[in-house]
Scaffold this active site. Structure first.
Site, PDB file in Angstrom:
ATOM      1  N   SER A  57     -13.502  23.643  28.782  1.00 40.07           N
ATOM      2  CA  SER A  57     -13.023  22.272  29.028  1.00 40.07           C
ATOM      3  C   SER A  57     -11.932  22.327  30.097  1.00 40.07           C
ATOM      4  O   SER A  57     -11.438  23.417  30.422  1.00 40.07           O
ATOM      5  CB  SER A  57     -12.442  21.684  27.741  1.00 40.07           C
ATOM      6  OG  SER A  57     -11.241  22.370  27.414  1.00 40.07           O
ATOM      7  N   ASP A  96     -17.214  21.874  30.623  1.00 40.71           N
ATOM      8  CA  ASP A  96     -17.388  20.868  29.572  1.00 40.71           C
ATOM      9  C   ASP A  96     -16.571  19.622  29.934  1.00 40.71           C
ATOM     10  O   ASP A  96     -15.377  19.723  30.237  1.00 40.71           O
ATOM     11  CB  ASP A  96     -16.865  21.487  28.265  1.00 40.71           C
ATOM     12  CG  ASP A  96     -17.238  20.687  27.038  1.00 40.71           C
ATOM     13  OD1 ASP A  96     -18.230  19.944  27.084  1.00 40.71           O
ATOM     14  OD2 ASP A  96     -16.533  20.846  26.012  1.00 40.71           O
ATOM     15  N   ASP A 270     -17.283  23.352  18.986  1.00 40.38           N
ATOM     16  CA  ASP A 270     -15.949  23.884  19.259  1.00 40.38           C
ATOM     17  C   ASP A 270     -15.112  23.871  17.980  1.00 40.38           C
ATOM     18  O   ASP A 270     -14.580  24.887  17.542  1.00 40.38           O
ATOM     19  CB  ASP A 270     -15.279  23.030  20.355  1.00 40.38           C
ATOM     20  CG  ASP A 270     -13.953  23.617  20.804  1.00 40.38           C
ATOM     21  OD1 ASP A 270     -13.545  24.665  20.279  1.00 40.38           O
ATOM     22  OD2 ASP A 270     -13.301  23.028  21.687  1.00 40.38           O
ATOM     23  N   SER A 271     -15.046  22.700  17.336  1.00 38.31           N
ATOM     24  CA  SER A 271     -14.140  22.552  16.179  1.00 38.31           C
ATOM     25  C   SER A 271     -14.428  23.563  15.069  1.00 38.31           C
ATOM     26  O   SER A 271     -13.491  24.101  14.459  1.00 38.31           O
ATOM     27  CB  SER A 271     -14.236  21.137  15.612  1.00 38.31           C
ATOM     28  OG  SER A 271     -13.798  20.205  16.565  1.00 38.31           O
TER      29      SER A 271
HETATM   30  P1  13P Z   1     -16.937  19.476  18.107  1.00 33.75           P
HETATM   31  O1  13P Z   1     -15.549  18.934  18.163  1.00 33.75           O
HETATM   32  O2  13P Z   1     -17.764  18.755  17.101  1.00 33.75           O
HETATM   33  O3  13P Z   1     -16.985  20.942  17.903  1.00 33.75           O
HETATM   34  O4  13P Z   1     -17.626  19.170  19.544  1.00 33.75           O
HETATM   35  C1  13P Z   1     -17.386  20.006  20.643  1.00 33.75           C
HETATM   36  C2  13P Z   1     -17.895  19.422  21.916  1.00 33.75           C
HETATM   37  O5  13P Z   1     -18.643  18.467  21.959  1.00 33.75           O
HETATM   38  C3  13P Z   1     -17.473  20.071  23.154  1.00 33.75           C
HETATM   39  O6  13P Z   1     -17.939  19.379  24.274  1.00 33.75           O
HETATM   40  O1  G3H Z   2     -15.025  18.151  23.887  1.00 30.09           O
HETATM   41  C1  G3H Z   2     -13.987  18.693  23.555  1.00 30.09           C
HETATM   42  C2  G3H Z   2     -13.947  20.161  23.338  1.00 30.09           C
HETATM   43  O2  G3H Z   2     -13.854  20.444  21.967  1.00 30.09           O
HETATM   44  C3  G3H Z   2     -12.827  20.773  24.126  1.00 30.09           C
HETATM   45  O3  G3H Z   2     -11.613  20.481  23.563  1.00 30.09           O
HETATM   46  O4  G3H Z   2     -10.262  19.576  25.476  1.00 30.09           O
HETATM   47  O5  G3H Z   2      -9.151  20.466  23.405  1.00 30.09           O
HETATM   48  O6  G3H Z   2     -10.261  22.020  25.027  1.00 30.09           O
HETATM   49  P1  G3H Z   2     -10.225  20.628  24.427  1.00 30.09           P
HETATM   50 ZN    ZN Z   3     -18.031  17.254  24.021  1.00 30.26          ZN
END
Ligand code: 13P
Ligand code: G3H
Ligand code: ZN
Length: 325
Positions: A57, A96, A270-271
């Site tokens: 990101s 991302d 990611d989460s």
């Molecule tokens: P989550 O927060 O559900 O993991 O989604 C991550 C995401 O969409 C990153 O682009």
């Molecule tokens: O879409 C969001 C992703 O989980 C990236 O999160 O912007 O905190 O790195 P971040």
């Molecule tokens: Zn996303």
């Protein structure tokens, strides 16, 4: 100096997506910011023989430093070769939620093989114009582009949306044609972060909208953002060791498996990785209060992350075993 992803041993998403759509599975798109995450991703994907998309990101890019990221991605390819005894699983380095043309250019110049231009917060025509501009530039370097239609509820970097704006099936064909994107992220009820549904709310995504979209663009690669499942065993563990996350709820694995069987060929997670690391780190710090060597808590966090990713590749996305199709 500009560097091409090809010289780093990375690949774009064209072949990956073609095979994923045909094979009825989705490629994992895992976010990373640091070494332990990249180690866990590469170990898990090598051990399960899964292709993988490493996602960065703009926040991660600021955190990790652009130059380090480039070398980490190159290192990831070499590490995967080492684990695969000379043969590496295919790896894409993807931006991302890119929000500007300039950010996409900067990523292409520093070795990314795929970028997302997220114009979903703009009016339709502006989204089309911005996405098209990025596609025209990126395709000149064989870099693939993901666009987005519809807005997910929750927070994406600094942009916050209170409610979902579902993707309108009527718009997708026009958007794909006008922009020339290689894949399309859609909004069907997933959202970013660990709190995707309120307690008591029906925790379901709109697979009916997905089916409608697929009818309009048959076989076109579709992407799901916000697809963490928020495993409740991790939430319980976080709370047991001093955390407070009891209302966190995610997307059901069964629904994701269903989506992955269709034209959904990239699922963003990611989460869940953050939860796995946090739970493991909390356990060490809580049960061993005198521990102060970061390897003693980051090591278990990395192991837990690897197990989580292996589980997803095998049981949720179905990408395991498809690296060398
Ligand atoms: P989550 O927060 O559900 O993991 O989604 C991550 C995401 O969409 C990153 O682009
Ligand atoms: O879409 C969001 C992703 O989980 C990236 O999160 O912007 O905190 O790195 P971040
Ligand atoms: Zn996303």
């Amino acid at each position: 100096m500009a560097v091409s992803y090809k010289s780093l041993g990375l690949v774009n998403t064209i072949e990956m997506f073609k095979k994923a759509v045909k094979g009825g599975y989705a490629i994992p798109a895992y976010n990373f910011n640091n070494m332990e995450q990249i180690q866990a991703i590469i170990q898990a994907c090598s051990e399960t023989a899964s292709p993988v998309i490493l996602q960065v990101s703009s926040g991660a890019r600021k955190y990790a430093n652009q130059t380090l990221l480039q070398y980490m991605a190159q290192g990831a390819v070499e590490y995967a070769k080492e684990l695969g005894k000379g043969k590496n699983v295919p790896i894409t380095l993807h931006l991302d939620h890119g929000d500007t043309f300039d950010l996409c250019v900067s990523c292409v110049e520093s070795g990314f093989s795929s970028v997302m231009i997220d114009g979903s917060h703009h009016p339709y025509d502006e989204n089309v114009a911005l996405t098209k501009k990025v596609v025209e530039y990126a395709h000149g370097y064989d870099v693939t582009v993901e666009g987005e239609l519809g807005v997910l509820a929750g927070v994406e970097d600094d942009v916050k949306a209170e409610a979902h704006t579902y993707t309108q099936p009527d718009e997708v064909e026009d958007f794909v044609k006008k922009t020339g994107v290689d894949s399309l992220a859609i909004s069907i009820g997933t959202s970013h972060g660990a709190y995707k549904f309120k307690p008591g709310q029906k925790a379901e995504i709109r697979l009916d909208i997905l089916r409608e979209i697929e009818k309009r663009i048959p076989g076109f690669p579709i992407v799901l953002h916000g697809s963490s499942s928020v495993p409740q065993d991790l939430i319980k563990k976080i709370d047991r060791f001093g955390g407070k996350m009891s209302d966190a709820i995610g997307i059901s694995e069964a629904q994701l498996r269903e989506a992955a069987k269709s034209a959904v060929c990239k699922i963003n997670i990611d989460s869940d990785g953050r939860l796995a690391m946090t739970a493991a780190i909390r356990e060490v710090l809580y049960t061993k209060p005198a521990e102060f060597d970061p390897r003693k808590y980051l090591g278990p966090a990395r192991d837990s992350l690897k197990e989580l990713y292996k589980h997803k590749n095998i049981n949720v996305l179905g990408s395991a075993g498809h690296a060398f199709d």
